[in-house]
Design a protein around this motif. Sequence first.
Motif, PDB file in Angstrom:
ATOM      1  N   GLN A  36      53.150  49.830  41.548  1.00  0.00           N
ATOM      2  CA  GLN A  36      51.985  48.978  41.779  1.00  0.00           C
ATOM      3  C   GLN A  36      50.699  49.557  41.168  1.00  0.00           C
ATOM      4  O   GLN A  36      49.791  48.808  40.817  1.00  0.00           O
ATOM      5  CB  GLN A  36      51.756  48.796  43.295  1.00  0.00           C
ATOM      6  N   ILE A  37      50.623  50.858  41.040  1.00  0.00           N
ATOM      7  CA  ILE A  37      49.349  51.517  40.713  1.00  0.00           C
ATOM      8  C   ILE A  37      48.743  51.015  39.400  1.00  0.00           C
ATOM      9  O   ILE A  37      47.555  50.664  39.352  1.00  0.00           O
ATOM     10  CB  ILE A  37      49.536  53.048  40.676  1.00  0.00           C
ATOM     11  N   LYS A  38      49.523  50.970  38.340  1.00  0.00           N
ATOM     12  CA  LYS A  38      48.981  50.594  37.025  1.00  0.00           C
ATOM     13  C   LYS A  38      48.341  49.208  37.051  1.00  0.00           C
ATOM     14  O   LYS A  38      47.231  49.007  36.539  1.00  0.00           O
ATOM     15  CB  LYS A  38      50.088  50.634  35.969  1.00  0.00           C
ATOM     16  N   ASP A  39      49.023  48.225  37.642  1.00  0.00           N
ATOM     17  CA  ASP A  39      48.495  46.858  37.674  1.00  0.00           C
ATOM     18  C   ASP A  39      47.298  46.734  38.615  1.00  0.00           C
ATOM     19  O   ASP A  39      46.291  46.105  38.278  1.00  0.00           O
ATOM     20  CB  ASP A  39      49.588  45.871  38.099  1.00  0.00           C
ATOM     21  N   TYR A  40      47.405  47.340  39.773  1.00  0.00           N
ATOM     22  CA  TYR A  40      46.354  47.193  40.787  1.00  0.00           C
ATOM     23  C   TYR A  40      45.051  47.875  40.374  1.00  0.00           C
ATOM     24  O   TYR A  40      43.957  47.367  40.633  1.00  0.00           O
ATOM     25  CB  TYR A  40      46.819  47.760  42.126  1.00  0.00           C
ATOM     26  N   ARG A  41      45.167  49.035  39.730  1.00  0.00           N
ATOM     27  CA  ARG A  41      43.949  49.793  39.433  1.00  0.00           C
ATOM     28  C   ARG A  41      43.117  49.135  38.337  1.00  0.00           C
ATOM     29  O   ARG A  41      41.974  49.529  38.112  1.00  0.00           O
ATOM     30  CB  ARG A  41      44.285  51.240  39.078  1.00  0.00           C
ATOM     31  N   GLN A  42      43.671  48.137  37.685  1.00  0.00           N
ATOM     32  CA  GLN A  42      42.882  47.376  36.713  1.00  0.00           C
ATOM     33  C   GLN A  42      41.851  46.483  37.399  1.00  0.00           C
ATOM     34  O   GLN A  42      40.887  46.039  36.768  1.00  0.00           O
ATOM     35  CB  GLN A  42      43.804  46.508  35.851  1.00  0.00           C
ATOM     36  N   HIS A  43      42.047  46.225  38.692  1.00  0.00           N
ATOM     37  CA  HIS A  43      41.192  45.272  39.402  1.00  0.00           C
ATOM     38  C   HIS A  43      40.451  45.871  40.598  1.00  0.00           C
ATOM     39  O   HIS A  43      39.364  45.390  40.943  1.00  0.00           O
ATOM     40  CB  HIS A  43      42.037  44.098  39.913  1.00  0.00           C
ATOM     41  N   ARG A 248      61.355  43.999  42.567  1.00  0.00           N
ATOM     42  CA  ARG A 248      60.733  42.994  41.707  1.00  0.00           C
ATOM     43  C   ARG A 248      59.222  43.272  41.594  1.00  0.00           C
ATOM     44  O   ARG A 248      58.402  42.495  42.052  1.00  0.00           O
ATOM     45  CB  ARG A 248      60.967  41.580  42.272  1.00  0.00           C
ATOM     46  N   PRO A 249      58.873  44.403  40.954  1.00  0.00           N
ATOM     47  CA  PRO A 249      57.458  44.800  40.927  1.00  0.00           C
ATOM     48  C   PRO A 249      56.547  43.826  40.195  1.00  0.00           C
ATOM     49  O   PRO A 249      55.402  43.622  40.604  1.00  0.00           O
ATOM     50  CB  PRO A 249      57.479  46.168  40.243  1.00  0.00           C
ATOM     51  N   GLN A 250      57.029  43.218  39.122  1.00  0.00           N
ATOM     52  CA  GLN A 250      56.169  42.295  38.372  1.00  0.00           C
ATOM     53  C   GLN A 250      55.768  41.100  39.228  1.00  0.00           C
ATOM     54  O   GLN A 250      54.585  40.728  39.291  1.00  0.00           O
ATOM     55  CB  GLN A 250      56.870  41.816  37.098  1.00  0.00           C
ATOM     56  N   GLU A 251      56.758  40.490  39.886  1.00  0.00           N
ATOM     57  CA  GLU A 251      56.459  39.340  40.751  1.00  0.00           C
ATOM     58  C   GLU A 251      55.604  39.761  41.938  1.00  0.00           C
ATOM     59  O   GLU A 251      54.642  39.081  42.302  1.00  0.00           O
ATOM     60  CB  GLU A 251      57.757  38.691  41.248  1.00  0.00           C
ATOM     61  N   PHE A 252      55.945  40.901  42.530  1.00  0.00           N
ATOM     62  CA  PHE A 252      55.186  41.394  43.674  1.00  0.00           C
ATOM     63  C   PHE A 252      53.725  41.608  43.282  1.00  0.00           C
ATOM     64  O   PHE A 252      52.801  41.167  43.983  1.00  0.00           O
ATOM     65  CB  PHE A 252      55.790  42.703  44.183  1.00  0.00           C
ATOM     66  N   ASN A 253      53.510  42.289  42.178  1.00  0.00           N
ATOM     67  CA  ASN A 253      52.145  42.599  41.747  1.00  0.00           C
ATOM     68  C   ASN A 253      51.364  41.337  41.401  1.00  0.00           C
ATOM     69  O   ASN A 253      50.208  41.171  41.812  1.00  0.00           O
ATOM     70  CB  ASN A 253      52.167  43.538  40.539  1.00  0.00           C
ATOM     71  N   GLN A 254      51.988  40.452  40.650  1.00  0.00           N
ATOM     72  CA  GLN A 254      51.296  39.231  40.226  1.00  0.00           C
ATOM     73  C   GLN A 254      50.830  38.415  41.430  1.00  0.00           C
ATOM     74  O   GLN A 254      49.656  38.051  41.524  1.00  0.00           O
ATOM     75  CB  GLN A 254      52.210  38.382  39.344  1.00  0.00           C
ATOM     76  N   SER A 256      50.628  39.220  44.677  1.00  0.00           N
ATOM     77  CA  SER A 256      49.762  39.902  45.635  1.00  0.00           C
ATOM     78  C   SER A 256      48.353  40.101  45.077  1.00  0.00           C
ATOM     79  O   SER A 256      47.362  39.920  45.804  1.00  0.00           O
ATOM     80  CB  SER A 256      50.366  41.244  46.053  1.00  0.00           C
ATOM     81  N   ILE A 257      48.243  40.444  43.807  1.00  0.00           N
ATOM     82  CA  ILE A 257      46.919  40.623  43.199  1.00  0.00           C
ATOM     83  C   ILE A 257      46.159  39.300  43.170  1.00  0.00           C
ATOM     84  O   ILE A 257      44.967  39.245  43.495  1.00  0.00           O
ATOM     85  CB  ILE A 257      47.046  41.233  41.783  1.00  0.00           C
ATOM     86  N   GLU A 258      46.848  38.229  42.801  1.00  0.00           N
ATOM     87  CA  GLU A 258      46.200  36.914  42.788  1.00  0.00           C
ATOM     88  C   GLU A 258      45.713  36.532  44.182  1.00  0.00           C
ATOM     89  O   GLU A 258      44.615  35.983  44.349  1.00  0.00           O
ATOM     90  CB  GLU A 258      47.175  35.848  42.260  1.00  0.00           C
ATOM     91  N   PHE A 259      46.519  36.831  45.188  1.00  0.00           N
ATOM     92  CA  PHE A 259      46.144  36.509  46.567  1.00  0.00           C
ATOM     93  C   PHE A 259      44.905  37.298  46.988  1.00  0.00           C
ATOM     94  O   PHE A 259      43.957  36.746  47.560  1.00  0.00           O
ATOM     95  CB  PHE A 259      47.312  36.812  47.507  1.00  0.00           C
ATOM     96  N   ILE A 260      44.897  38.580  46.698  1.00  0.00           N
ATOM     97  CA  ILE A 260      43.763  39.420  47.074  1.00  0.00           C
ATOM     98  C   ILE A 260      42.497  38.967  46.358  1.00  0.00           C
ATOM     99  O   ILE A 260      41.411  38.895  46.959  1.00  0.00           O
ATOM    100  CB  ILE A 260      44.072  40.911  46.777  1.00  0.00           C
ATOM    101  N   GLN A 261      42.620  38.641  45.077  1.00  0.00           N
ATOM    102  CA  GLN A 261      41.450  38.202  44.306  1.00  0.00           C
ATOM    103  C   GLN A 261      40.832  36.933  44.897  1.00  0.00           C
ATOM    104  O   GLN A 261      39.616  36.741  44.868  1.00  0.00           O
ATOM    105  CB  GLN A 261      41.824  37.978  42.842  1.00  0.00           C
ATOM    106  N   LYS A 262      41.671  36.065  45.444  1.00  0.00           N
ATOM    107  CA  LYS A 262      41.161  34.841  46.070  1.00  0.00           C
ATOM    108  C   LYS A 262      40.338  35.141  47.317  1.00  0.00           C
ATOM    109  O   LYS A 262      39.516  34.317  47.732  1.00  0.00           O
ATOM    110  CB  LYS A 262      42.340  33.925  46.468  1.00  0.00           C
ATOM    111  N   HIS A 263      40.559  36.295  47.909  1.00  0.00           N
ATOM    112  CA  HIS A 263      39.913  36.599  49.182  1.00  0.00           C
ATOM    113  C   HIS A 263      38.980  37.811  49.077  1.00  0.00           C
ATOM    114  O   HIS A 263      38.687  38.465  50.078  1.00  0.00           O
ATOM    115  CB  HIS A 263      40.958  36.819  50.260  1.00  0.00           C
ATOM    116  N   CYS A 264      38.502  38.071  47.867  1.00  0.00           N
ATOM    117  CA  CYS A 264      37.486  39.098  47.697  1.00  0.00           C
ATOM    118  C   CYS A 264      36.141  38.537  48.143  1.00  0.00           C
ATOM    119  O   CYS A 264      35.878  37.345  47.997  1.00  0.00           O
ATOM    120  CB  CYS A 264      37.402  39.551  46.238  1.00  0.00           C
ATOM    121  N   LYS A 265      35.311  39.399  48.650  1.00  0.00           N
ATOM    122  CA  LYS A 265      33.997  38.955  49.148  1.00  0.00           C
ATOM    123  C   LYS A 265      33.074  38.595  47.989  1.00  0.00           C
ATOM    124  O   LYS A 265      33.130  39.187  46.940  1.00  0.00           O
ATOM    125  CB  LYS A 265      33.378  40.079  50.005  1.00  0.00           C
TER     126      LYS A 265
END
Length: 265
Positions: A36-43, A248-254, A256-265
């Motif tokens: 998860q680290i590589k994808d998540y740390r981009q955001h 399934r890291p690609q699906e998990f990351n995609q 979950s990241i999209e979900f979190i981005q929708k709920h950023c302050k």
Amino acid sequence: MNVDILFHKTYQHPTSKEWVVFVHGAGGSSSLWFKQIKDYRQHFNLLLIDLRGHGRSNRLLKNIISKNYSFQDVTTDILRVLDHLEIKSAHFVGMSLGTILVRNLAEMASERVNSMVLGGAITRLDIRSQVLVKAGDMCKHIIPYMWLYKLFAYVVMPQRNQKESRHLFIHEAKKLCQKEFKRWFKLAADVNPMMKYFREREISIPTLYLMGELDYMFIHPVKEMVAKHQSSWLLEIPNCGHVCNVERPQEFNQHSIEFIQKHCK
């Protein structure tokens, strides 16, 4: 580092003010988030924690590990890390038993949880799970704990494509001592009463359940709960078992990241 602070590692983002906290399950460690680290740390800014007795926290907290654990104790450990780093609120990503800790943290300090991603979520132990836990409890003083842990790993993750997940968890569990395993094992008895309360009392924090469609022990209770709750969503990952962030890291990351981005302050 203060002896009462769990081992943790942070990844700072150059501009983002959003934090994501990763909480692993029993027998694992923060190293299980390596996909998860590589994808998540981009955001986001990332905080990875080793729970008490796990990973590099197994040599810490010597002043409190002599007693049995409760979900309250282990959740308070996480809050202490947030306080130590002066993180006021964050998004939380949990896996397996770590999802219970995330949900409990939301109960204890809802103002600190912006959203929750719960992978391989445990919301109820079914009859098979309860029989397994009771049998293990009866045998835990007789059978070496690694035998029990390997048995649990094969029951929860039986499919061939879950081989990597099994090996990772068994490898990490070897770092636990026998006493530590027993303390965490006893927490299993508290799962159903606690999750019954959580099922009946929904909180308004946005929650995404990411479940492998082959996670046969835990997916059905999640479906039942999401159908009743207004702020929860379920996404099933095809041809995937319990540890979906590894399988399934690609699906998990995609997702979950999209979900979190929708709920950023």
